[in-house]
Design a protein around this motif. Structure first.
Motif, PDB file in Angstrom:
ATOM      1  N   TRP A 185       0.895  15.347  35.003  1.00 30.61           N
ATOM      2  CA  TRP A 185      -0.432  15.426  34.388  1.00 30.61           C
ATOM      3  C   TRP A 185      -0.387  16.323  33.149  1.00 30.61           C
ATOM      4  CZ3 TRP A 185      -3.898  12.015  35.036  1.00 30.61           C
ATOM      5  CH2 TRP A 185      -4.165  11.431  36.278  1.00 30.61           C
ATOM      6  N   HIS A 186       0.334  17.429  33.259  1.00 30.24           N
ATOM      7  CA  HIS A 186       0.421  18.363  32.132  1.00 30.24           C
ATOM      8  C   HIS A 186       1.119  17.706  30.943  1.00 30.24           C
ATOM      9  CE1 HIS A 186       0.299  22.339  30.323  1.00 30.24           C
ATOM     10  NE2 HIS A 186       1.560  22.194  29.970  1.00 30.24           N
ATOM     11  N   GLN A 187       2.134  16.924  31.217  1.00 28.08           N
ATOM     12  CA  GLN A 187       2.839  16.248  30.132  1.00 28.08           C
ATOM     13  C   GLN A 187       1.929  15.240  29.433  1.00 28.08           C
ATOM     14  OE1 GLN A 187       6.654  14.677  31.206  1.00 28.08           O
ATOM     15  NE2 GLN A 187       7.036  13.808  29.187  1.00 28.08           N
ATOM     16  N   LEU A 188       1.088  14.545  30.190  1.00 27.68           N
ATOM     17  CA  LEU A 188       0.139  13.613  29.568  1.00 27.68           C
ATOM     18  C   LEU A 188      -0.803  14.342  28.613  1.00 27.68           C
ATOM     19  CD1 LEU A 188      -0.952  11.170  32.435  1.00 27.68           C
ATOM     20  CD2 LEU A 188       0.445  10.653  30.429  1.00 27.68           C
ATOM     21  N   ARG A 189      -1.279  15.514  29.019  1.00 26.86           N
ATOM     22  CA  ARG A 189      -2.171  16.273  28.135  1.00 26.86           C
ATOM     23  C   ARG A 189      -1.437  16.756  26.889  1.00 26.86           C
ATOM     24  NH1 ARG A 189      -4.026  17.843  33.244  1.00 26.86           N
ATOM     25  NH2 ARG A 189      -2.565  19.593  33.309  1.00 26.86           N
ATOM     26  N   CYS A 190      -0.183  17.148  27.063  1.00 21.66           N
ATOM     27  CA  CYS A 190       0.605  17.583  25.902  1.00 21.66           C
ATOM     28  C   CYS A 190       0.816  16.430  24.923  1.00 21.66           C
ATOM     29  CB  CYS A 190       1.954  18.136  26.367  1.00 21.66           C
ATOM     30  SG  CYS A 190       1.860  19.718  27.232  1.00 21.66           S
ATOM     31  N   ILE A 191       1.082  15.245  25.456  1.00 22.82           N
ATOM     32  CA  ILE A 191       1.243  14.070  24.598  1.00 22.82           C
ATOM     33  C   ILE A 191      -0.055  13.787  23.858  1.00 22.82           C
ATOM     34  CG2 ILE A 191       1.645  11.579  24.586  1.00 22.82           C
ATOM     35  CD1 ILE A 191       3.475  11.975  27.007  1.00 22.82           C
ATOM     36  N   SER A 192      -1.167  13.869  24.572  1.00 25.79           N
ATOM     37  CA  SER A 192      -2.467  13.603  23.961  1.00 25.79           C
ATOM     38  C   SER A 192      -2.745  14.564  22.815  1.00 25.79           C
ATOM     39  CB  SER A 192      -3.568  13.716  25.020  1.00 25.79           C
ATOM     40  OG  SER A 192      -4.845  13.579  24.441  1.00 25.79           O
ATOM     41  N   PHE A 193      -2.486  15.841  23.036  1.00 27.24           N
ATOM     42  CA  PHE A 193      -2.726  16.830  21.981  1.00 27.24           C
ATOM     43  C   PHE A 193      -1.823  16.573  20.776  1.00 27.24           C
ATOM     44  CE2 PHE A 193      -2.065  20.734  19.688  1.00 27.24           C
ATOM     45  CZ  PHE A 193      -3.326  21.309  19.639  1.00 27.24           C
ATOM     46  N   SER A 194      -0.550  16.307  21.040  1.00 22.09           N
ATOM     47  CA  SER A 194       0.402  16.118  19.944  1.00 22.09           C
ATOM     48  C   SER A 194       0.038  14.912  19.090  1.00 22.09           C
ATOM     49  CB  SER A 194       1.819  15.965  20.502  1.00 22.09           C
ATOM     50  OG  SER A 194       2.219  17.135  21.180  1.00 22.09           O
ATOM     51  N   LEU A 195      -0.286  13.805  19.740  1.00 25.78           N
ATOM     52  CA  LEU A 195      -0.616  12.594  18.994  1.00 25.78           C
ATOM     53  C   LEU A 195      -1.907  12.758  18.197  1.00 25.78           C
ATOM     54  CD1 LEU A 195       0.256   9.827  21.621  1.00 25.78           C
ATOM     55  CD2 LEU A 195       1.633  10.596  19.687  1.00 25.78           C
ATOM     56  N   SER A 196      -2.844  13.521  18.755  1.00 30.65           N
ATOM     57  CA  SER A 196      -4.130  13.703  18.074  1.00 30.65           C
ATOM     58  C   SER A 196      -4.059  14.733  16.959  1.00 30.65           C
ATOM     59  CB  SER A 196      -5.202  14.134  19.084  1.00 30.65           C
ATOM     60  OG  SER A 196      -5.368  13.174  20.095  1.00 30.65           O
ATOM     61  N   SER A 197      -3.018  15.544  16.956  1.00 31.69           N
ATOM     62  CA  SER A 197      -2.956  16.669  16.014  1.00 31.69           C
ATOM     63  C   SER A 197      -1.886  16.505  14.951  1.00 31.69           C
ATOM     64  CB  SER A 197      -2.695  17.969  16.789  1.00 31.69           C
ATOM     65  OG  SER A 197      -3.663  18.163  17.788  1.00 31.69           O
ATOM     66  N   MET A 198      -1.332  15.307  14.815  1.00 31.33           N
ATOM     67  CA  MET A 198      -0.258  15.116  13.850  1.00 31.33           C
ATOM     68  C   MET A 198      -0.700  15.411  12.415  1.00 31.33           C
ATOM     69  SD  MET A 198       2.651  14.519  15.016  1.00 31.33           S
ATOM     70  CE  MET A 198       3.501  14.082  16.511  1.00 31.33           C
ATOM     71  N   ASP A 199      -1.980  15.275  12.145  1.00 26.76           N
ATOM     72  CA  ASP A 199      -2.456  15.554  10.795  1.00 26.76           C
ATOM     73  C   ASP A 199      -2.695  17.036  10.564  1.00 26.76           C
ATOM     74  OD1 ASP A 199      -4.472  15.618  12.616  1.00 26.76           O
ATOM     75  OD2 ASP A 199      -6.012  14.846  11.257  1.00 26.76           O
ATOM     76  N   LYS A 200      -2.420  17.874  11.587  1.00 25.72           N
ATOM     77  CA  LYS A 200      -2.642  19.312  11.451  1.00 25.72           C
ATOM     78  C   LYS A 200      -1.347  20.099  11.604  1.00 25.72           C
ATOM     79  CE  LYS A 200      -7.247  18.892  13.490  1.00 25.72           C
ATOM     80  NZ  LYS A 200      -8.147  19.351  14.579  1.00 25.72           N
ATOM     81  N   THR A 201      -0.220  19.450  11.421  1.00 25.19           N
ATOM     82  CA  THR A 201       1.054  20.103  11.695  1.00 25.19           C
ATOM     83  C   THR A 201       1.382  21.232  10.732  1.00 25.19           C
ATOM     84  OG1 THR A 201       2.113  18.361  10.392  1.00 25.19           O
ATOM     85  CG2 THR A 201       2.075  18.082  12.769  1.00 25.19           C
ATOM     86  N   LYS A 202       0.733  21.270   9.566  1.00 24.31           N
ATOM     87  CA  LYS A 202       1.048  22.330   8.612  1.00 24.31           C
ATOM     88  C   LYS A 202       0.480  23.675   9.048  1.00 24.31           C
ATOM     89  CE  LYS A 202       1.356  19.263   4.612  1.00 24.31           C
ATOM     90  NZ  LYS A 202       0.838  18.963   3.252  1.00 24.31           N
ATOM     91  N   SER A 203      -0.488  23.642   9.957  1.00 22.66           N
ATOM     92  CA  SER A 203      -1.099  24.884  10.420  1.00 22.66           C
ATOM     93  C   SER A 203      -0.410  25.341  11.692  1.00 22.66           C
ATOM     94  CB  SER A 203      -2.594  24.663  10.691  1.00 22.66           C
ATOM     95  OG  SER A 203      -3.182  25.839  11.160  1.00 22.66           O
ATOM     96  N   THR A 204       0.206  26.514  11.638  1.00 25.14           N
ATOM     97  CA  THR A 204       0.944  27.026  12.798  1.00 25.14           C
ATOM     98  C   THR A 204       0.440  28.396  13.213  1.00 25.14           C
ATOM     99  OG1 THR A 204       2.619  27.934  11.313  1.00 25.14           O
ATOM    100  CG2 THR A 204       3.019  25.721  12.213  1.00 25.14           C
ATOM    101  N   THR A 205      -0.810  28.680  12.970  1.00 29.57           N
ATOM    102  CA  THR A 205      -1.358  29.981  13.321  1.00 29.57           C
ATOM    103  C   THR A 205      -1.567  30.084  14.823  1.00 29.57           C
ATOM    104  OG1 THR A 205      -3.591  29.145  12.962  1.00 29.57           O
ATOM    105  CG2 THR A 205      -2.508  30.208  11.099  1.00 29.57           C
ATOM    106  N   LEU A 206      -1.652  31.314  15.295  1.00 28.48           N
ATOM    107  CA  LEU A 206      -1.766  31.573  16.723  1.00 28.48           C
ATOM    108  C   LEU A 206      -2.987  30.935  17.372  1.00 28.48           C
ATOM    109  CD1 LEU A 206      -0.610  32.981  19.206  1.00 28.48           C
ATOM    110  CD2 LEU A 206      -1.869  35.044  18.537  1.00 28.48           C
ATOM    111  N   PRO A 207      -4.181  31.002  16.737  1.00 22.76           N
ATOM    112  CA  PRO A 207      -5.342  30.386  17.396  1.00 22.76           C
ATOM    113  C   PRO A 207      -5.149  28.911  17.708  1.00 22.76           C
ATOM    114  CG  PRO A 207      -6.054  31.819  15.627  1.00 22.76           C
ATOM    115  CD  PRO A 207      -4.561  31.730  15.528  1.00 22.76           C
ATOM    116  N   ILE A 208      -4.420  28.182  16.872  1.00 17.90           N
ATOM    117  CA  ILE A 208      -4.205  26.763  17.135  1.00 17.90           C
ATOM    118  C   ILE A 208      -3.331  26.584  18.369  1.00 17.90           C
ATOM    119  CG2 ILE A 208      -3.075  24.689  16.270  1.00 17.90           C
ATOM    120  CD1 ILE A 208      -4.118  25.277  13.558  1.00 17.90           C
TER     121      ILE A 208
END
Length: 357
Positions: A185-208
């Motif tokens: 289940w955790h891996q599914l959520r990680c996949i979901s976040f990664s796929l949805s956030s590909m347009d935000k990869t330049k931001s690597t700050t801690l809050p993200i």
């Protein structure tokens, strides 16, 4: 329905009533046949039956998965959920301007719950999996996400025993099973976040990264699902669409009563219809006529449906109260699904949203 010029028009009312009576009569008769066979086996030495409620005076069928899930939700997860929602409510009410406080709390309470039930090393394992998918954002390529996911699934499958022996689950097979299921289940959520956030990869700050952890560590659906895709995450700031607390609390209480009622119904029915015992003892099915087999198939489907309705329903009710994620609707009754293609859309709606990627 009758089709007229590419449009469906309602059937006549008496025709609908006739179909309902025929359908209900067939179901009742088929289930009665299964009940009769179960009653004949009551005094037999059949494996898979356990002592039931004393006031019923009958043996009870048992589904290990159902028993484990219910026990864990009520006794192991329940107190943590109360703590989780109580503090989250305070944060959303009085500390909404502190943007990271909500994320920190969601990560903290889930980590404590996982550590208490699975051990401290499990927490680092889940965090490590989150870090892997967070690093994939730096590549900005969805193909890498899927390749990594397939590779990790192979690792979980091939090194299954080694991984969970290292985390010391060998003393309790039930806990090991829950931990494995939670990992998927955790891996599914990680996949979901990664796929949805590909347009935000330049931001690597801690809050993200905290945002990522908070989403993937959301306690109500952490162990049993359903998968709620990242795009369903509500904004952290309080908005005008937030329902009043008394309305949310009343809805939560009503929904919890509703789903626990169905849990009681399942427990009651398991004293009379031994669906799981029949599955484990196929030879018993030789005594079934065609009508009893139909009732057996219907019973299997309904047990499967109510089992997930209870598990998902509890999670969805809590998520609606928290207003952190917008959860999917509960499963649709399979008796109302006549197209298998509709099964994916209407039963596990969260999984359907995920698969649309």
């Amino acid at each position: 329905m009758k089709k007229v010029e590419n449009h469906y028009v309602p059937l006549y009312r008496y025709e609908i009533y006739c179909y309902i009576i025929i359908w209900a009569s067939g179901i009742i008769y088929a289930v009665y046949n299964v009940l009769a066979i179960s009653s004949d086996l009551l005094t037999s030495d059949i494996p898979g039956l356990v002592p039931g409620w004393s006031w019923l005076g009958r043996k009870k069928d048992i589904c290990l998965e159902w028993s484990l899930w219910c026990t864990f939700i009520i006794y192991s997860l329940g107190p943590w959920i109360i703590l989780h929602s109580s503090i989250l409510l305070l944060i959303q009410s009085y500390f909404v301007q502190v943007s990271t406080l909500r994320s920190v709390w969601l990560i903290t309470v889930t980590s404590l719950c996982v550590s208490y039930n699975f051990g401290l090393l499990s927490v680092f394992m889940f965090i490590g999996l989150t870090v892997i998918y967070y690093c994939l954002l730096l590549f900005g390529n969805k193909l890498f996400v899927w390749i990594t996911s397939l590779f990790l699934l192979g690792v979980w499958s091939y090194y299954n025993d080694a991984i969970f022996t290292m985390v010391d689950f060998s003393s309790d097979e039930d806990i090991a099973y829950l931990a494995i299921m939670t990992l998927y289940w955790h891996q599914l959520r990680c996949i979901s976040f990664s796929l949805s956030s590909m347009d935000k990869t330049k931001s690597t700050t801690l809050p993200i990264f905290l945002h990522f952890l908070a989403y993937s560590f959301y306690l109500p659906c952490f162990f049993f699902g359903p998968i709620i895709i990242y795009t369903k995450l509500n904004d952290g700031n309080k908005n005008a669409n937030t329902k009043p607390l008394h309305q949310r609390l009343l809805t939560l209480i009503i929904n919890l009563i509703r789903y626990f009622f169905w849990m009681f119904v399942v427990e009651f029915v398991l004293h009379y219809i031994y669906i799981n015992m029949f599955i484990q003892n196929i030879k018993v099915l030789k005594n079934f006529g065609i009508t009893a087999l139909g009732g057996f198939g219907f019973g299997m489907g309904q047990f499967f449906f109510i089992k997930y309705t209870f598990i998902y329903g509890i999670v969805i009710a809590i998520a609606q109260f928290d207003e952190f994620l917008k959860p999917p609707k509960p499963p649709k009754c399979i008796s109302r699904i006549y197209l298998y293609s509709d099964m994916w859309r209407s039963f596990d709606r969260g999984l359907y949203d995920f698969l649309k990627w």
